[in-house]
Scaffold this active site. Sequence first.
Site, mmCIF file in Angstrom:
data_model
loop_
_atom_site.group_PDB
_atom_site.id
_atom_site.type_symbol
_atom_site.label_atom_id
_atom_site.label_comp_id
_atom_site.label_asym_id
_atom_site.label_seq_id
_atom_site.Cartn_x
_atom_site.Cartn_y
_atom_site.Cartn_z
ATOM 1 N N HIS A 219 0.859 -1.127 0.048
ATOM 2 C CA HIS A 219 0.136 0.096 -0.004
ATOM 3 C C HIS A 219 0.749 1.219 0.213
ATOM 4 O O HIS A 219 0.622 2.180 -0.820
ATOM 5 C CB HIS A 219 -0.858 -0.086 1.090
ATOM 6 C CG HIS A 219 -1.896 1.165 1.274
ATOM 7 N ND1 HIS A 219 -3.296 0.993 0.982
ATOM 8 C CD2 HIS A 219 -1.664 2.423 1.672
ATOM 9 C CE1 HIS A 219 -3.731 2.267 1.063
ATOM 10 N NE2 HIS A 219 -2.921 2.951 1.613
ATOM 11 N N GLU A 220 1.924 1.433 0.992
ATOM 12 C CA GLU A 220 2.708 2.470 0.886
ATOM 13 C C GLU A 220 3.672 2.571 -0.329
ATOM 14 O O GLU A 220 4.007 3.732 -0.736
ATOM 15 C CB GLU A 220 3.629 2.612 2.253
ATOM 16 C CG GLU A 220 2.825 2.498 3.527
ATOM 17 C CD GLU A 220 1.612 3.613 3.552
ATOM 18 O OE1 GLU A 220 1.921 4.557 3.215
ATOM 19 O OE2 GLU A 220 0.584 3.143 4.138
#
Length: 641
Positions: A418-419
């Site tokens: 996600h990051e």
Amino acid sequence: MKKFNKNLIIWLVIGFLLSSFYNFFTKSNENVKVEQIAFSDFLNEVEKDNVLDVNIKGDLISGNLADGKKFNTYTPYDPNLIEKLSKKDVKINVEPYKTKGSSLLNILLSWFPMLLLIGVWLFFMRQMQSGSGKALGFGRSKAKMLNEKTGKVTFKDVAGIDESKNELQEVVEFLKDPSKFQRLGGKIPKGVLLVGPPGCGKTLLARAVAGEAGVPFFTISGSDFVEMFVGVGASRVRDMFEQGKKSAPCIIFIDEIDAVGRHRGAGLGGGNDEREQTLNQLLVEMDGFESNEGVIIVAATNRPDVLDPALLRPGRFDRQVVVPNPDILGREKILKVHLRKVPLAPNVDSKIIARGTPGFSGADLANLVNEGALLAARRNKRFVTMQEMEDAKDKVLMGIERKSMVMKDDEKKLTAYHEAGHAIVAIHSKYSDPVHKATIIPRGRALGMVMRLPESDRISMSKIKIKADLAVAMGGRIAEELIFGPSKVTTGASSDISMATNIARKMVTEWGMSDKMGPLSYGENEQEVFLGHSVTQKKNISENTAQEIDKEVRKIVDEAYKTAHAIIKKNINQMHKLAKGLLKYETLTGDEIKDLIKGKKIKKFVAKNKKNKKSKILSPVPNVEKKRESKGLNDPQLESN
């Protein structure tokens, strides 16, 4: 003269009442008649057995006769008197002789209750003669004179707001040397209004004026005027200006003036009578028929939009000084002021800290330095190093690390991708801010975070920059879909979606960045409450217009989604590398991320925990700070999972 005559009449009335009380008690004692007889007559009455009892007190003899009469007489020295009385069976009482002082004490003790009542009555009379609103001191001003002996602040202690400081420097010079301005027809300003966001230094600036001017400085809060009794606030305003006139030239500082200076008559169903009366009295005192020469009002507020227009006009507040949040140079100066009180290591550079803290107010920077000092003390260090300042900045911006939080391997992997999705879109978007740091260590309410810093302070944002930020916000959700599949997306992107939707709606309704809706401002429908009973809906836009706005918002977000999807799909191999690096190191700087996606080996010192054999982040290499300084990184923007 009138006040003296009034007080004289009051004291005459009090004296008359005291004399009346005295005469009343003395007459009540005189109702019982006592007959004064000669000593020879007293002896004759003793011989006739007419004396029932005697009371001997020194040379005074008093007693009762057989016919019920009371008598008094004085006796010479007679050693046989007691023997004569005993023979006639006269009851004899003897009292010791008392001095005048003891009798005076008895009189005072007997009169003490009456004197106490008279004293209480006098107290209320003196309170009431100053006005009915000042009973029990309710009408007295709560303004406090600032003591310059302790905690004196001067303009040397104020940094980062030079223009605001120059405006008030002129007021200080006027108080010190008014003839310099008066010979050219200048008049001393009656009021200065300091306007700015919370924590920008308004109160500190006012204290510096007090320290520089060398004149009496009274400080009071706007909430100190308002009480539950109507008229008390207006009385306090009058008393405050009376104190100021006695100490003129002086400065009166009113903090949070919006508590008492709001629009009169605002709101349905009537206003607050007490607050409006207080405001009316303040308006009259600042610019009415009576002049208040030498009394300067300095007020502070962070809500100038709610103030009454009559309060803001020239003649009352002649100057409105805007105290903004500092820019990069101002932040550096403010940091130097606060860092003077902290023992620093040689590697602490205020320029780097200033570039990494855009949008910070003076209070935020003071808190940052304090957090760095606390971290150094917690680590048993003698000096505050750059590492503590960086950790303190991350704590203030992103929240405290939750290292005790246990994450499963699947959740940790999903957070890493996600990051990584946020970071990859930011790196490959031309108009996005550079990535400063990425981490999958939970901070605050976020499981991970990507922080971006602009290269310089930003005053306004362009349409293309906003669209790049929207694409970066969509990067996390797209990474989850591509790697784990649409059915395994999580709620981690909720804050990203909410932020993107709000920005897109502002683009359409406030900023005029929609080609279809045009450069118009579309306000949302509002609710109106009438006398606290009925609720009506006030429509600012039609139903058709609201539908068109929703379509435009959806269109902008969809475009950002497609842009981010194309970037991640094209650079999916880089995202895999970055996600693996985050799983291994947990935190990566911007330069380390660039080296990692290019296939270079990064120099990061990792210590192994003997218990769980997991990686633990240590401080990055010293060259990282130099690279940050050369690039001039600034202004954080966070994309969190």
